[in-house]
Design an enzyme around this catalytic site. Structure first.
Site, PDB file in Angstrom:
ATOM      1  N   ASP A 296     -21.859  40.716  52.312  1.00 49.70           N
ATOM      2  CA  ASP A 296     -20.938  39.576  52.278  1.00 49.70           C
ATOM      3  C   ASP A 296     -20.671  39.198  50.828  1.00 49.70           C
ATOM      4  O   ASP A 296     -21.173  38.193  50.331  1.00 49.70           O
ATOM      5  CB  ASP A 296     -21.561  38.398  53.033  1.00 49.70           C
ATOM      6  CG  ASP A 296     -20.531  37.589  53.797  1.00 49.70           C
ATOM      7  OD1 ASP A 296     -19.333  37.907  53.690  1.00 49.70           O
ATOM      8  OD2 ASP A 296     -20.916  36.640  54.503  1.00 49.70           O
ATOM      9  N   ARG A 373     -13.120  28.822  49.680  1.00 51.56           N
ATOM     10  CA  ARG A 373     -13.171  30.288  49.710  1.00 51.56           C
ATOM     11  C   ARG A 373     -11.795  30.925  49.859  1.00 51.56           C
ATOM     12  O   ARG A 373     -11.618  32.097  49.507  1.00 51.56           O
ATOM     13  CB  ARG A 373     -14.065  30.746  50.863  1.00 51.56           C
ATOM     14  CG  ARG A 373     -15.503  30.323  50.721  1.00 51.56           C
ATOM     15  CD  ARG A 373     -16.254  30.365  52.049  1.00 51.56           C
ATOM     16  NE  ARG A 373     -16.288  31.683  52.632  1.00 51.56           N
ATOM     17  CZ  ARG A 373     -16.684  31.932  53.879  1.00 51.56           C
ATOM     18  NH1 ARG A 373     -17.059  30.934  54.668  1.00 51.56           N
ATOM     19  NH2 ARG A 373     -16.702  33.157  54.335  1.00 51.56           N
ATOM     20  N   LYS A 403     -10.951  38.416  57.141  1.00 50.59           N
ATOM     21  CA  LYS A 403     -11.583  37.354  57.930  1.00 50.59           C
ATOM     22  C   LYS A 403     -10.939  36.009  57.586  1.00 50.59           C
ATOM     23  O   LYS A 403     -10.379  35.846  56.505  1.00 50.59           O
ATOM     24  CB  LYS A 403     -13.099  37.350  57.707  1.00 50.59           C
ATOM     25  CG  LYS A 403     -13.547  37.087  56.272  1.00 50.59           C
ATOM     26  CD  LYS A 403     -15.063  37.207  56.157  1.00 50.59           C
ATOM     27  CE  LYS A 403     -15.548  36.765  54.800  1.00 50.59           C
ATOM     28  NZ  LYS A 403     -16.985  36.955  54.614  1.00 50.59           N
ATOM     29  N   HIS A 404     -10.999  35.089  58.522  1.00 51.20           N
ATOM     30  CA  HIS A 404     -11.657  35.098  59.828  1.00 51.20           C
ATOM     31  C   HIS A 404     -10.558  34.938  60.877  1.00 51.20           C
ATOM     32  O   HIS A 404     -10.078  33.829  61.084  1.00 51.20           O
ATOM     33  CB  HIS A 404     -12.647  33.951  59.960  1.00 51.20           C
ATOM     34  CG  HIS A 404     -13.632  33.834  58.829  1.00 51.20           C
ATOM     35  ND1 HIS A 404     -13.327  33.248  57.633  1.00 51.20           N
ATOM     36  CD2 HIS A 404     -14.924  34.238  58.744  1.00 51.20           C
ATOM     37  CE1 HIS A 404     -14.392  33.272  56.842  1.00 51.20           C
ATOM     38  NE2 HIS A 404     -15.360  33.870  57.487  1.00 51.20           N
ATOM     39  N   HIS A 416     -20.192  27.240  62.471  1.00 50.21           N
ATOM     40  CA  HIS A 416     -21.638  27.438  62.346  1.00 50.21           C
ATOM     41  C   HIS A 416     -22.400  26.511  63.295  1.00 50.21           C
ATOM     42  O   HIS A 416     -23.515  26.820  63.715  1.00 50.21           O
ATOM     43  CB  HIS A 416     -22.104  27.136  60.919  1.00 50.21           C
ATOM     44  CG  HIS A 416     -21.654  28.151  59.917  1.00 50.21           C
ATOM     45  ND1 HIS A 416     -20.433  28.082  59.294  1.00 50.21           N
ATOM     46  CD2 HIS A 416     -22.264  29.266  59.440  1.00 50.21           C
ATOM     47  CE1 HIS A 416     -20.304  29.109  58.460  1.00 50.21           C
ATOM     48  NE2 HIS A 416     -21.399  29.844  58.535  1.00 50.21           N
ATOM     49  N   ASP A 488     -17.690  37.445  64.093  1.00 50.05           N
ATOM     50  CA  ASP A 488     -18.460  36.630  63.165  1.00 50.05           C
ATOM     51  C   ASP A 488     -19.878  36.540  63.731  1.00 50.05           C
ATOM     52  O   ASP A 488     -20.137  36.960  64.865  1.00 50.05           O
ATOM     53  CB  ASP A 488     -17.826  35.242  63.039  1.00 50.05           C
ATOM     54  CG  ASP A 488     -18.081  34.603  61.677  1.00 50.05           C
ATOM     55  OD1 ASP A 488     -19.010  35.054  60.976  1.00 50.05           O
ATOM     56  OD2 ASP A 488     -17.376  33.652  61.314  1.00 50.05           O
TER      57      ASP A 488
END
Length: 557
Positions: A296, A373, A403-404, A416, A488
């Site tokens: 990653d 990001r 992604k994503h 998450h 993911d």
């Protein structure tokens, strides 16, 4: 009343001071976090006591606990409404779980301490000290059982190394404290015996957990070779020590590994390179195709192998440059990063991020940090930079991963921790969020990572990673994508706590090729068992699996 209100004011001041000055005083983060929760629960107790001064303390305490937990749950789902409370509500949820056993235990401590120290309690009531101790023991006992039962949950991964000893010690202390607190005339009443039995359940739960985990591992390891390899090639697994995955790699029970900071911590590049090479030798000796080795490394805040690899600036730094310059620099960044990863033995990089940046969403970006990001808010700029970066990786022999999918830029929730939705019109998504994915997959070979967000306009019931409409319909059918799709991380709360056993089967049936279990590699065993059980029941779409296997074989070549 005035005394209790004064105490509330003092508690608020203490909470603000703890949050403001705790980090500066080098207090541990958990002290600041859970200390604030203790003060919050104590404040709620005194506020309830102001309104119902004639209530016995145990009723006030029960009401305070209920209010504290209800407000915390409300805060989780309405964060923007309650940002002002963050100074006194320090967010004691662990990875977003509403009723974390740790959280409830901390609230119970705060309420019990406040009740025991209440200077204005009604006279003639049963001594609150005994009530407070009793409530605390029952709550702590129930909490220890909850933790013991769920210790294999990814939620508790950071604590597993010491949680066993802590829970056993707590159980012994709880039994002794229960006997001491409940004894009357040298005999323990029935309530006391039940409390002792409660504290004895935690070690039993630990033992049961350990036994079933080992039994599950044994069943998976002894799966018939053909069956195990048929489904094992679809798993990419994270690990802490190479011994965890070496037997799986040698038997073909996994198709790839995920290397991250925990594998690189305090290790040299040579050591990590040798470890990956060792696993690949096991595959060659067994006559199996090479492992997918995924990392990653996006650049910026998500660079999980830096150190030991050098840190690189995020691709977003290139967005403001002239078009030809940013393309050249993005390709150079891909080549540089690709050379470093290839030298290590990595074959797939989970980058670039092609989600769009929506600045208005940044305040609630929680654990994903998509706004930090993402490359840019303009899909044309994102497509240009990402395309060049993908080409740079490919020149060094690495596969890139977009992604994503279907884009997390507009998503407010953090996958998450909880279920998340992409709520927008299909036209808006096609013109913006989906454009980088659609344009790049039509031109270049790259993997696509399916997120756990639900796309309301495509499939309002299932996350994209489990949705046939999203994977086989939109991505493969409408956009013509023929490459590999990887989920993911399946340890994420958006799917793990919502019937993950059925979910992992749904992913395979939807057209997903690779199932990622990166954060807590031990979850591979229950997930593999779910897949094997579904195979035995005829719940796997054989045609979809056959096509997926063909894609995997093509990628190996």
């Amino acid at each position: 009343m005035k005394t209790r209100l004064s105490i509330c004011a003092a508690i608020i001041l203490a909470g603000l001071s703890l949050r403001a000055f705790g980090p500066g005083l080098c207090l541990p983060a958990f002290v600041v976090k859970y200390g604030g929760s203790v003060l919050w629960a104590a404040m709620v107790y005194f506020l309830v006591a102001v309104g119902r001064g004639d209530w016995p303390r145990w009723r006030v305490a029960a009401a305070a606990m209920s209010i504290a937990i209800a407000v915390e749950a409300f805060r989780l789902y309405h964060t923007p409404w309650l940002d002002a409370f963050r100074l006194t509500l320090p967010g004691a949820l662990l990875l977003g779980r509403i009723f974390s056993p740790w959280n409830i235990l901390v609230y119970a401590i705060g309420v019990a301490v406040a009740a025991a120290c209440d200077p204005c309690a009604a006279r003639g009531a049963r001594p609150m000290s005994s009530h407070a101790i009793s409530v605390l023991l029952w709550t702590a006992g129930a909490g220890s059982i909850a933790i013991a039962v769920n210790l294999e949950d990814p939620l508790f991964l950071p604590y597993r190394n010491w949680a066993w000893a802590a829970l056993l010690g707590a159980s012994i202390a709880g039994v002794l404290a229960s006997v001491f607190a409940m004894r009357r005339r040298e005999r323990i009443p029935r309530q006391g015996r039940l409390l002792v039995a409660l504290w004895c359940c935690a070690p039993l739960a630990l033992a049961g957990n350990w036994f079933w985990a080992r039994l599950r591992e044994d069943r998976v390891m002894n799966t018939p070779q053909e069956l195990g390899q048929r489904y094992g090639r679809h798993f990419i697994v994270g690990y802490e020590s190479v011994g965890e995955v070496a037997p799986l790699a040698a038997r073909g029970l996994i198709g790839g590994i995920f290397v991250t900071h925990r594998n690189a911590a305090d290790r040299s590049l040579d050591q990590l390179r040798d470890e990956i090479a060792q696993l690949q030798r096991l595959r060659r000796d067994a006559g199996l195709p090479p492992l997918i080795v995924a990392a990653d490394q996006e650049g910026g805040i998500v660079s999980h192998l830096s150190p030991p690899l050098p840190a690189h600036a995020p691709l977003s730094d290139l967005a403001g440059l002239p078009s030809d310059v940013r393309r050249a620099k993005a390709r150079e960044a891909g080549e540089t990063l690709g050379a470093e990863l290839a030298d290590l033995g990595v074959t797939v990089d989970f980058a670039p991020v092609v989600d769009l940046r929506f600045e208005k969403q940044a305040a609630s970006d929680n654990g994903s940090h998509i706004a930090r990001r993402a490359i840019d808010s303009d899909p044309v700029v994102v497509t240009e930079i990402a395309t060049a970066f993908v080409l740079g990786l490919h020149t060094k022999g690495l596969s890139a991963t977009l992604k994503h999918f279907p884009g997390l830029g507009r998503v407010r929730e953090d996958t998450h921790a909880m279920k998340a939705r992409l709520a927008a019109r299909a036209y808006d998504l096609a013109q913006s969020d989906w454009a980088p994915f659609r344009e790049i997959v039509r031109k270049l070979p790259a993997l696509v990572m399916a997120s756990h967000a639900i796309i309301d306009v495509v499939d309002p019931l299932h996350p994209a990673s489990q949705s046939k409409a999203a994977i086989s319909g939109l991505l493969r059918g409408e956009w013509g994508f023929e490459g590999l799709v990887v989920t993911d991380d399946l340890d994420m709360g958006a799917v793990y706590r919502h019937d993950i056993c059925s979910g992992v089967v749904a992913s395979l049936n939807a057209g997903v090729d690779l199932l990622l279990v990166s954060y807590d590699g031990r979850q591979y065993y229950p997930l593999m068992e779910c897949v094997l059980a579904a195979d035995a029941k005829g719940q796997i779409d054989r045609q979809m699996l056959f096509v997926s296997d063909a894609r995997l074989r093509a990628s190996e070549n």
